[in-house]
Design an enzyme around this catalytic site. Structure first.
Site, PDB file in Angstrom:
ATOM      1  N   ARG A   1      31.992  -5.804 -20.140  1.00 33.63           N
ATOM      2  CA  ARG A   1      33.422  -5.987 -19.915  1.00 33.63           C
ATOM      3  C   ARG A   1      33.628  -6.999 -18.794  1.00 33.63           C
ATOM      4  O   ARG A   1      33.081  -6.854 -17.705  1.00 33.63           O
ATOM      5  CB  ARG A   1      34.069  -4.649 -19.531  1.00 33.63           C
ATOM      6  CG  ARG A   1      35.592  -4.732 -19.423  1.00 33.63           C
ATOM      7  CD  ARG A   1      36.184  -3.357 -19.139  1.00 33.63           C
ATOM      8  NE  ARG A   1      35.848  -2.877 -17.815  1.00 33.63           N
ATOM      9  CZ  ARG A   1      36.087  -1.634 -17.364  1.00 33.63           C
ATOM     10  NH1 ARG A   1      36.648  -0.748 -18.179  1.00 33.63           N
ATOM     11  NH2 ARG A   1      35.764  -1.284 -16.150  1.00 33.63           N
TER      12      ARG A   1
ATOM     13  N   ARG B   1      29.979  -2.574 -16.679  1.00 32.98           N
ATOM     14  CA  ARG B   1      31.120  -3.000 -15.861  1.00 32.98           C
ATOM     15  C   ARG B   1      30.749  -4.185 -14.964  1.00 32.98           C
ATOM     16  O   ARG B   1      30.030  -4.027 -13.994  1.00 32.98           O
ATOM     17  CB  ARG B   1      31.610  -1.835 -15.010  1.00 32.98           C
ATOM     18  CG  ARG B   1      32.046  -0.619 -15.803  1.00 32.98           C
ATOM     19  CD  ARG B   1      32.527   0.485 -14.865  1.00 32.98           C
ATOM     20  NE  ARG B   1      32.900   1.697 -15.581  1.00 32.98           N
ATOM     21  CZ  ARG B   1      32.071   2.702 -15.842  1.00 32.98           C
ATOM     22  NH1 ARG B   1      30.815   2.628 -15.432  1.00 32.98           N
ATOM     23  NH2 ARG B   1      32.482   3.773 -16.494  1.00 32.98           N
TER      24      ARG B   1
ATOM     25  N   CYS C   1      34.706   4.580 -24.779  1.00 31.35           N
ATOM     26  CA  CYS C   1      33.942   4.701 -23.536  1.00 31.35           C
ATOM     27  C   CYS C   1      34.777   5.553 -22.578  1.00 31.35           C
ATOM     28  O   CYS C   1      35.883   5.195 -22.209  1.00 31.35           O
ATOM     29  CB  CYS C   1      33.638   3.344 -22.932  1.00 31.35           C
ATOM     30  SG  CYS C   1      35.061   2.269 -22.679  1.00 31.35           S
TER      31      CYS C   1
ATOM     32  N   GLY D   1      39.556   2.850 -24.189  1.00 29.59           N
ATOM     33  CA  GLY D   1      39.487   3.333 -22.813  1.00 29.59           C
ATOM     34  C   GLY D   1      40.396   4.539 -22.691  1.00 29.59           C
ATOM     35  O   GLY D   1      41.606   4.385 -22.479  1.00 29.59           O
ATOM     36  N   SER D   2      39.832   5.714 -22.874  1.00 30.35           N
ATOM     37  CA  SER D   2      40.672   6.911 -23.044  1.00 30.35           C
ATOM     38  C   SER D   2      41.491   7.236 -21.796  1.00 30.35           C
ATOM     39  O   SER D   2      42.589   7.788 -21.899  1.00 30.35           O
ATOM     40  CB  SER D   2      39.812   8.105 -23.453  1.00 30.35           C
ATOM     41  OG  SER D   2      38.770   8.325 -22.537  1.00 30.35           O
ATOM     42  N   ASN D   3      40.991   6.891 -20.607  1.00 28.09           N
ATOM     43  CA  ASN D   3      41.759   7.188 -19.396  1.00 28.09           C
ATOM     44  C   ASN D   3      43.059   6.398 -19.349  1.00 28.09           C
ATOM     45  O   ASN D   3      44.157   6.960 -19.181  1.00 28.09           O
ATOM     46  CB  ASN D   3      40.926   6.892 -18.142  1.00 28.09           C
ATOM     47  CG  ASN D   3      39.940   7.991 -17.832  1.00 28.09           C
ATOM     48  OD1 ASN D   3      40.070   9.108 -18.322  1.00 28.09           O
ATOM     49  ND2 ASN D   3      38.940   7.680 -17.024  1.00 28.09           N
ATOM     50  N   ASP D   4      42.953   5.068 -19.483  1.00 29.87           N
ATOM     51  CA  ASP D   4      44.164   4.249 -19.416  1.00 29.87           C
ATOM     52  C   ASP D   4      45.073   4.494 -20.613  1.00 29.87           C
ATOM     53  O   ASP D   4      46.306   4.498 -20.482  1.00 29.87           O
ATOM     54  CB  ASP D   4      43.796   2.759 -19.335  1.00 29.87           C
ATOM     55  CG  ASP D   4      43.581   2.305 -17.894  1.00 29.87           C
ATOM     56  OD1 ASP D   4      43.771   3.134 -16.985  1.00 29.87           O
ATOM     57  OD2 ASP D   4      43.218   1.138 -17.679  1.00 29.87           O
TER      58      ASP D   4
ATOM     59  N   HIS E   1       0.831  -1.209   0.000  1.00 29.83           N
ATOM     60  CA  HIS E   1       0.000   0.000   0.000  1.00 29.83           C
ATOM     61  C   HIS E   1       0.858   1.249   0.000  1.00 29.83           C
ATOM     62  O   HIS E   1       0.613   2.201  -0.754  1.00 29.83           O
ATOM     63  CB  HIS E   1      -0.933   0.002   1.218  1.00 29.83           C
ATOM     64  CG  HIS E   1      -1.740   1.253   1.331  1.00 29.83           C
ATOM     65  ND1 HIS E   1      -1.311   2.353   2.048  1.00 29.83           N
ATOM     66  CD2 HIS E   1      -2.915   1.599   0.775  1.00 29.83           C
ATOM     67  CE1 HIS E   1      -2.196   3.312   1.934  1.00 29.83           C
ATOM     68  NE2 HIS E   1      -3.196   2.877   1.180  1.00 29.83           N
TER      69      HIS E   1
END
Length: 808
Positions: free
Chosen positions: A579, A511, A752, A702-705, A421
């Protein structure tokens, strides 16, 4: 009234056009009996008294003057709502049945008993107002239901009490709010053969996700015993979710959620004369077991689809399982009245900027954030002390609470599930609520300042203090179409349905490690090697978490498959790229039981992570569980739109070893349409792009790594923050080179990362380079989509716009 108008009609003679005669509930039961029985939907037999019977009762007992007088006193302020309702109900309960009406009810009951093969058969007696279950009004639970009624005298008394319940405090208040005239609403009574769910189980089912409005799932709640405990929110039920588009294939089991509820009580038949039902505590075994097995869940979900298709709208249903026969039944069906009418464009993004300590958690209803002071109310009798705009905290709610709930900013309850409810009324009122916390009334207290957050997925949280948050309206109007696919980065299965209305091209990065850390919590090798695990505390926690799983590794596979299934379902049949696990060793070690299986490393970022783990004796058996989950997700559940991606793959030799291990575990690239991608985050992925493209179907940058390893900069270093730049010429060269090489080999390339969200120029660069897709966070999707459309409209020439290789 007309002299020859019938006062009792059997369900099979009714249809949904008979709302004026028998109310929405009974008209719907008749509709299902008459039209859906042939399609396999089982509905218990029964009959309904008509509006004509109600008006004859009112006339015979001269109740119209009493009703009108009492309501006039209420409007004039001479009587309270409580006094008004009490006086009208008392007048009904003192009324006598017109003999002709009583005789028709008795005769129908005798025929129903004869059909059931029992004298004085047990029946459910349900109220059905002639104005209920309209598209803009649910009247949820406002009139009474009486279960396990036996004998003619008891039946007539229950029907009289149903009539009286048309004037409960909450019903009077609701009609006033909605503008319904009290003396133009009649009440029909449904008399239905009881399902012995006191010996089995019962619950509620929706053909739409009740929180997000996602229309491709069936949501079921289930508890032991009669279903009133689920409806009233007196127990924390099991919850199941089923993906509708895959239900037609009998070979598939598309159950994407199975959540075990506490189910501390069950309602049974009572043997004494005073009451027809009673609540008793459930056994330890009942609390540890699911009420429904997979085939029963699927059968109910298929019925939900059949009922929804027949009515042409999302539906709210109640079901019951007979403990004697094992037979399932639908006992009620009505239109769903909140999410199905919610405007698609009414999408807001709430973001908590600051929050205090987490105090309690439960199931989130709605998707908003609210701050304010707690008002702890034990019962509806304390309504006078409620403070308008406060956060209502209580054990559970029933329809008597509606006048308080309408004045609250948010609602938090100890008990209840998504179909309780408290949950239903909160949705209708547009209030955020957290139900089934278990201990809110023990932890929270009057005047305490708190933040109620329902914006973090399926779970809602109450935090200490007044937190800061942003609210951003997201307009779905005029979102441009683009050649470049714009996809989402998602990790949390609980939040996947929240964004289903976004016109995305799928999920570019799901992820796995988020599901492992938040929904599984145990290191997979601790499950594989449970018998030899040294950490006794970890062993005890694992025993508690894997309750109900004879094979502890099955806990990992089942939870992982279902968690990923929610993400795959939200965007089916568009691709969802999952991934495989990409924890670092220090992160793996923090999982329950993980410390025994992980080496200590000085630099986990560049250590034993990604592909190197999957074929290693240290983790190979853990990776096999990941593969089992993906195989179940794709083959048994039917989510063939899932693409597998391998992270941090340093060399082609390593790629070959990983693909071989996957094949050994039933995941062979190209088989059953399986695509396998590789993350492009190591310079070797760019240098040997052609060789990697021969082994994989696509790349995800993976642009960061990639930036970190191209520039030799620790991305987490404060000292080097100025040097970490994804738009550095060297990084741009890497991106352009891998895109060109992949396309020459027929492989797809996506990116990504956050850069396209933060920097429109970066999105323009990717478009100029001819990238196939970008994957961004949901809250930045619309902005990136527009950046991409603008870049495509400018017609950048890839060769002219892309940076050249830096001079050596």
């Amino acid at each position: 009234m007309t002299a020859d108008a019938p006062q009792v009609i059997w369900f099979e003679a009714l249809g949904r056009g008979d709302v004026a005669r028998v109310g929405g509930k009974n008209a719907s039961l008749g509709e299902m009996v008459g039209h859906l029985g042939a399609q396999g939907v089982s509905v218990p037999p029964g009959f309904a008294t008509t509006a004509e019977a109600y008006w004859r009762f009112v006339e015979a007992n001269r109740l119209e003057d009493a009703i009108e007088g009492a309501l006039n006193d209420l409007k004039a302020g001479k009587a309270s709502l409580h006094e008004t309702g009490q006086n009208i109900r008392r007048a009904f309960l003192r009324g006598d049945w017109p003999e002709a009406t009583a005789q028709q009810i008795r005769q129908a009951y005798r025929q129903l008993s004869k059909r059931a093969g029992a004298a004085d058969t047990d029946v459910a007696v349900r109220s059905s107002a002639t104005a209920e279950d309209l598209p803009d009004a649910s009247f949820a639970g406002q009139q009474e239901t009486f279960l396990n009624i036996r004998g003619e005298a008891a039946l007539l008394d229950a029907c009289r009490r149903c009539y009286a319940s048309l004037f409960t405090d909450r019903a009077i208040s609701y009609r006033e709010t909605k503008g319904f005239e009290h003396l133009k609403v009649a009440l029909s009574v449904g008399v239905q053969k009881m399902v012995r769910s006191d010996l089995g189980g019962a619950g509620v089912m929706f053909s739409i996700d009740t929180e997000s409005g996602f229309d491709k799932v069936v949501v079921l709640d289930a508890a032991w015993g009669l279903g009133e405990n689920v409806v009233q929110g007196a127990v924390d039920p099991d919850e199941y979710q089923v993906f509708k588009p895959l239900l037609d294939d009998a070979a598939l089991t598309p159950i994407i959620e199975k959540k075990l509820g506490g189910k501390s009580l069950k309602m049974l038949y009572a043997t004494g004369a005073e009451q027809a039902t009673r609540n008793v505590p459930t056994s330890k075994a009942e609390r540890a077991a699911f009420v429904l097995d997979d085939q029963e869940i699927l059968q109910l979900a298929r019925w939900a689809c059949t009922i929804e298709a027949h009515y042409g709208m999302p539906m709210d249903m109640e079901w019951a399982k007979d403990g004697d026969s094992g037979q399932l039944y639908i006992v009620q069906a009505r239109p769903e009245t909140v999410q199905s009418r919610k405007e698609a464009g009414a999408l807001k993004s709430y973001h908590l900027k600051s929050k205090g300590a987490k105090l309690v958690e439960g199931l989130s209803i709605g998707d908003a954030v609210v701050t304010g002071k707690v008002c702890f109310i034990r019962s509806a009798q304390e309504i006078e002390r409620f403070v308008d705009g406060a956060i209502l905290v209580t054990e559970t709610t029933d329809p008597d609470w509606v006048p308080i709930m309408k004045r609250a900013a948010a609602i938090v309850t100890d008990h209840g599930g998504r179909t309780s409810h408290a949950a239903i009324v909160s949705r209708e009122l547009g209030l955020p609520a957290i139900v089934g916390t278990g201990n809110a009334t023990e932890i929270l207290h009057d005047d305490q300042e708190v933040t109620v957050s329902c914006a973090e997925g399926d779970e809602g949280f109450v935090y200490a203090g007044i937190g800061e948050f942003d609210v951003e309206p997201l307009s779905l109007d005029d979102i441009p179409k683009t050649r470049t696919a714009v996809m989402l980065n998602l990790a949390n299965p609980a939040a996947a349905f929240r964004w289903w209305r976004l016109p995305t091209d799928g999920v570019g990065l799901a992820r796995m490690e988020f599901v492992v850390s938040n929904h599984i919590k145990v290191h997979p090798m601790a499950l594989v090697r449970f018998d030899t695990l040294q950490d006794e505390e970890a062993k005890q926690r694992i025993v508690e978490l894997t309750r109900g799983y004879a094979d502890k590794t099955e806990y990992f596979v089942d939870r992982l498959a279902r968690g990923l299934a929610r993400i795959a379902a939200a965007y089916h049949p568009k691709p969802v790229i999952v991934r495989m696990s990409d924890f670092k060793t220090n992160e793996y070690a923090n999982l329950i039981g993980g410390a025994e299986f992980e080496p200590r490393e000085e630099n986990p970022m560049l250590g034993f992570r990604g592909a190197s783990r999957y074929y290693s004796p240290r983790y190979r058996e853990g990776f096999a569980l990941e593969c089992r989950a993906i195989r179940r997700l794709r083959e048994a559940m039917g989510f063939s739109n899932v693409v597998v991606m391998i992270p941090f793959c340093r060399s082609t030799k390593e790629a070959d070893r990983v693909l071989d291990v996957m094949a050994q575990n039933g995941l062979r690239r190209g088989e059953n349409g399986l695509e396998v991608y590789v993350m492009c985050e190591v310079p070797s992925n760019v240098v040997l792009a052609k060789a990697f493209a021969e082994r994989f179907d696509g790349f995800s940058i993976g642009s960061n790594d990639l930036t970190q390893l191209t520039l030799g900069v620790d991305r987490d270093s404060d000292e080097l923050a100025e040097l970490f730049d994804e738009q550095d010429e060297a990084v741009k060269w890497m991106i352009r080179t891998v895109i060109e090489a992949a396309h020459r080999c027929g492989a797809k390339v996506g990116l990504c990362g956050q850069a396209p969200s933060d920097h429109p120029a970066f999105a323009e660069l990717l478009v100029a380079c001819g990238i196939d897709s970008m994957s961004v966070s949901p809250d930045s999707f619309i902005a990136v989509k527009r950046h991409v459309a603008a870049a495509e409209a400018q017609g950048h020439d890839a060769q002219a716009a892309a940076p050249q290789a830096p001079a050596s």
